[in-house]
Design a protein around this motif. Structure first.
Motif, short mmCIF file in Angstrom:
data_model
loop_
_atom_site.label_atom_id
_atom_site.label_comp_id
_atom_site.label_asym_id
_atom_site.label_seq_id
_atom_site.Cartn_x
_atom_site.Cartn_y
_atom_site.Cartn_z
N MET A 35 53.16 -6.44 -33.53
CA MET A 35 53.87 -6.43 -32.26
C MET A 35 53.49 -7.68 -31.49
N LEU A 36 54.47 -8.33 -30.94
CA LEU A 36 54.22 -9.49 -30.10
C LEU A 36 53.51 -9.07 -28.82
N THR A 37 52.59 -9.89 -28.37
CA THR A 37 51.95 -9.61 -27.10
C THR A 37 52.50 -10.57 -26.05
N SER A 38 52.37 -10.18 -24.83
CA SER A 38 52.90 -10.98 -23.74
C SER A 38 51.96 -10.90 -22.55
N PRO A 39 51.64 -12.04 -21.93
CA PRO A 39 50.78 -11.97 -20.76
C PRO A 39 51.41 -11.18 -19.61
N SER A 40 52.74 -11.06 -19.64
CA SER A 40 53.41 -10.31 -18.58
C SER A 40 53.51 -8.83 -18.90
N GLY A 41 53.25 -8.46 -20.17
CA GLY A 41 53.40 -7.07 -20.58
C GLY A 41 54.83 -6.72 -20.98
N TRP A 42 55.69 -7.72 -21.12
CA TRP A 42 57.10 -7.50 -21.47
C TRP A 42 57.53 -8.45 -22.57
N VAL A 43 58.53 -8.02 -23.36
CA VAL A 43 59.19 -8.89 -24.32
C VAL A 43 60.69 -8.80 -24.09
N ALA A 44 61.36 -9.90 -24.38
CA ALA A 44 62.82 -9.93 -24.34
C ALA A 44 63.33 -9.69 -25.76
N VAL A 45 64.38 -8.90 -25.87
CA VAL A 45 64.97 -8.61 -27.18
C VAL A 45 66.31 -9.32 -27.24
N PHE A 46 66.51 -10.05 -28.34
CA PHE A 46 67.75 -10.80 -28.55
C PHE A 46 68.41 -10.29 -29.83
N GLN A 47 69.74 -10.19 -29.79
CA GLN A 47 70.49 -9.70 -30.95
C GLN A 47 71.85 -10.38 -30.97
N ASN A 48 72.10 -11.15 -32.04
CA ASN A 48 73.41 -11.80 -32.14
C ASN A 48 74.40 -10.85 -32.82
N GLU A 49 75.64 -11.28 -32.96
CA GLU A 49 76.69 -10.42 -33.51
C GLU A 49 76.41 -10.02 -34.96
N GLN A 50 75.91 -10.97 -35.77
CA GLN A 50 75.62 -10.62 -37.18
C GLN A 50 74.52 -9.57 -37.26
N GLU A 51 73.50 -9.70 -36.43
CA GLU A 51 72.41 -8.71 -36.41
C GLU A 51 72.93 -7.36 -35.94
N LYS A 52 73.82 -7.38 -34.95
CA LYS A 52 74.39 -6.13 -34.44
C LYS A 52 75.23 -5.45 -35.51
N ASP A 53 76.08 -6.22 -36.23
CA ASP A 53 76.92 -5.66 -37.29
C ASP A 53 76.09 -5.10 -38.44
N ALA A 54 74.92 -5.69 -38.69
CA ALA A 54 74.05 -5.24 -39.78
C ALA A 54 73.06 -4.17 -39.31
N ASN A 55 73.22 -3.68 -38.07
CA ASN A 55 72.33 -2.67 -37.48
C ASN A 55 70.87 -3.09 -37.50
N GLN A 56 70.61 -4.36 -37.30
CA GLN A 56 69.24 -4.85 -37.19
C GLN A 56 68.78 -4.68 -35.74
N PRO A 57 67.47 -4.41 -35.54
CA PRO A 57 66.99 -4.10 -34.19
C PRO A 57 66.95 -5.27 -33.23
N GLY A 58 67.01 -6.48 -33.72
CA GLY A 58 66.95 -7.65 -32.84
C GLY A 58 65.61 -8.34 -32.95
N ARG A 59 65.54 -9.50 -32.33
CA ARG A 59 64.33 -10.33 -32.34
C ARG A 59 63.63 -10.21 -31.00
N LYS A 60 62.29 -10.15 -31.03
CA LYS A 60 61.51 -10.03 -29.80
C LYS A 60 60.83 -11.34 -29.50
N GLN A 61 60.83 -11.69 -28.22
CA GLN A 61 60.17 -12.91 -27.78
C GLN A 61 59.39 -12.59 -26.50
#
Length: 146
Positions: free
Chosen positions: A1-27
């Motif tokens: 799991m990514l850690t964050s000094p703020s205690g939060w992560v942003a989740v990003f998901q493009n159309e191909q990831e959405k169509d493939a039911n992938q959970p997305g990328r965390k930053q």
């Protein structure tokens, strides 16, 4: 799991990831700007940018604070109630995981799975401190008192 000094992560998901039911990328969210936007690093141009300004932004998730230390159990025990009303399980605390926010979580060994489990005190488990030493200063009792 990514850690964050703020205690939060942003989740990003493009159309191909959405169509493939992938959970997305965390930053990790690096910090918040004056207007309240969650800022993430744009690696391509080397700047911080608001996560919501990216076209593939999906949501923000709160994450655990990063682990900064682990301490030994030092005689603590956990009393964990069993589901179904059976006798409580008493387990030695293997160690404590200390997070950057100052919270410490006790870990006990699950003998059936040979793994460490967090003790969840919000569901009836309780912690028992070690017994006090017989002498108030067991390391250096000092000179004998006449």
């Amino acid at each position: 799991m990514l850690t964050s000094p703020s205690g939060w992560v942003a989740v990003f998901q493009n159309e191909q990831e959405k169509d493939a039911n992938q959970p997305g990328r965390k930053q990790p969210v690096v910090r918040w700007d004056d207007s309240g936007d969650a800022l993430v690093v744009n690696e391509h141009i080397g700047v911080l940018e608001p996560a919501r300004h990216r076209s593939d932004f999906l949501k923000l998730l709160e994450v655990d604070s990063p682990v900064v230390a682990a301490l030994p159990g030092m005689g603590w025990r956990a009393v964990i109630p069993r589901d179904g009303g059976g006798p409580d399980v008493v387990a030695d605390v293997l160690g404590w995981v200390v997070r950057a926010d100052g919270f410490a979580t006790p870990l006990v060994v699950d003998v059936e799975l040979m793994s460490a489990d967090r003790v969840d005190t919000t569901h009836g488990a309780r912690l028992v401190p070690p017994a006090p030493p017989e002498h108030p200063h067991p390391v250096n009792p000092g000179p004998p008192v006449p």
